[in-house]
Design a protein around this motif. Structure first.
Motif, PDB file in Angstrom:
ATOM      1  N   ASP A  13       0.862  -1.166   0.000  1.00  0.00           N
ATOM      2  CA  ASP A  13       0.000   0.000   0.000  1.00  0.00           C
ATOM      3  C   ASP A  13       0.904   1.222   0.000  1.00  0.00           C
TER       4      ASP A  13
ATOM      5  N   ALA B 286      -4.503   1.765  -1.814  1.00  0.00           N
ATOM      6  CA  ALA B 286      -4.229   0.367  -1.522  1.00  0.00           C
ATOM      7  C   ALA B 286      -3.385  -0.270  -2.634  1.00  0.00           C
TER       8      ALA B 286
ATOM      9  N   ARG C 168      -7.718  -0.031  -5.663  1.00  0.00           N
ATOM     10  CA  ARG C 168      -9.187   0.033  -5.586  1.00  0.00           C
ATOM     11  C   ARG C 168      -9.685   0.858  -4.405  1.00  0.00           C
ATOM     12  N   SER C 169      -8.810   1.148  -3.461  1.00  0.00           N
ATOM     13  CA  SER C 169      -9.221   1.901  -2.282  1.00  0.00           C
ATOM     14  C   SER C 169      -8.301   3.100  -2.096  1.00  0.00           C
ATOM     15  N   THR C 170      -8.905   4.265  -1.887  1.00  0.00           N
ATOM     16  CA  THR C 170      -8.131   5.479  -1.628  1.00  0.00           C
ATOM     17  C   THR C 170      -8.764   6.240  -0.470  1.00  0.00           C
ATOM     18  N   SER C 171      -7.970   7.080   0.151  1.00  0.00           N
ATOM     19  CA  SER C 171      -8.500   7.968   1.179  1.00  0.00           C
ATOM     20  C   SER C 171      -7.639   9.227   1.222  1.00  0.00           C
TER      21      SER C 171
END
Length: 121
Positions: free
Chosen positions: A33, A52, A56-59
């Protein structure tokens, strides 16, 4: 061991844009990550954005949501931070960091040297 090298910083006027790049080498990029952090003069380092290993995952931290976009290209072993509508308060040294997949959220083991971003008003 992962080596990280940031680039793309510079001086920009308020409202302008920059794209930071972080090139990774030394290990399988998709095992990690990735995050962007920044440290302004006289302040502690703070989280900016996360992506990630899969992409597929972000913040994002609240103050950059809607202005910054993190992305990664596995084939190029590179993670990017597109920064739009820059503000003077975005002035800082920006660091990318790598975290082994499945590691605790704050456990970034590998860091780049940083790239300086200065936003003039």
């Amino acid at each position: 061991q992962v080596q990280l090298a940031e680039s793309g910083g510079g001086l920009v006027q308020s409202g302008g844009s920059l794209r930071l790049s972080c090139a990774a080498s030394g290990h399988t990029f998709s095992n990690y990550d990735m995050g962007w952090f920044r440290q302004a003069p006289g302040k502690e380092r703070e989280f900016v954005a996360f992506i990630a290993w899969s992409g597929r995952s972000t913040s994002y931290r609240d103050s950059v949501t809607g202005r910054f976009t993190i992305s990664r290209v596995i084939a190029n072993n590179t993670v990017y931070l597109q920064m739009n509508s820059l503000k003077p308060e975005d002035t800082a040294v920006y660091y990318c960091a790598a975290r082994v997949r499945g590691a605790p959220p704050t456990k970034y083991d590998f860091w780049g040297q940083g790239t300086r971003v200065t936003v003039s008003s």
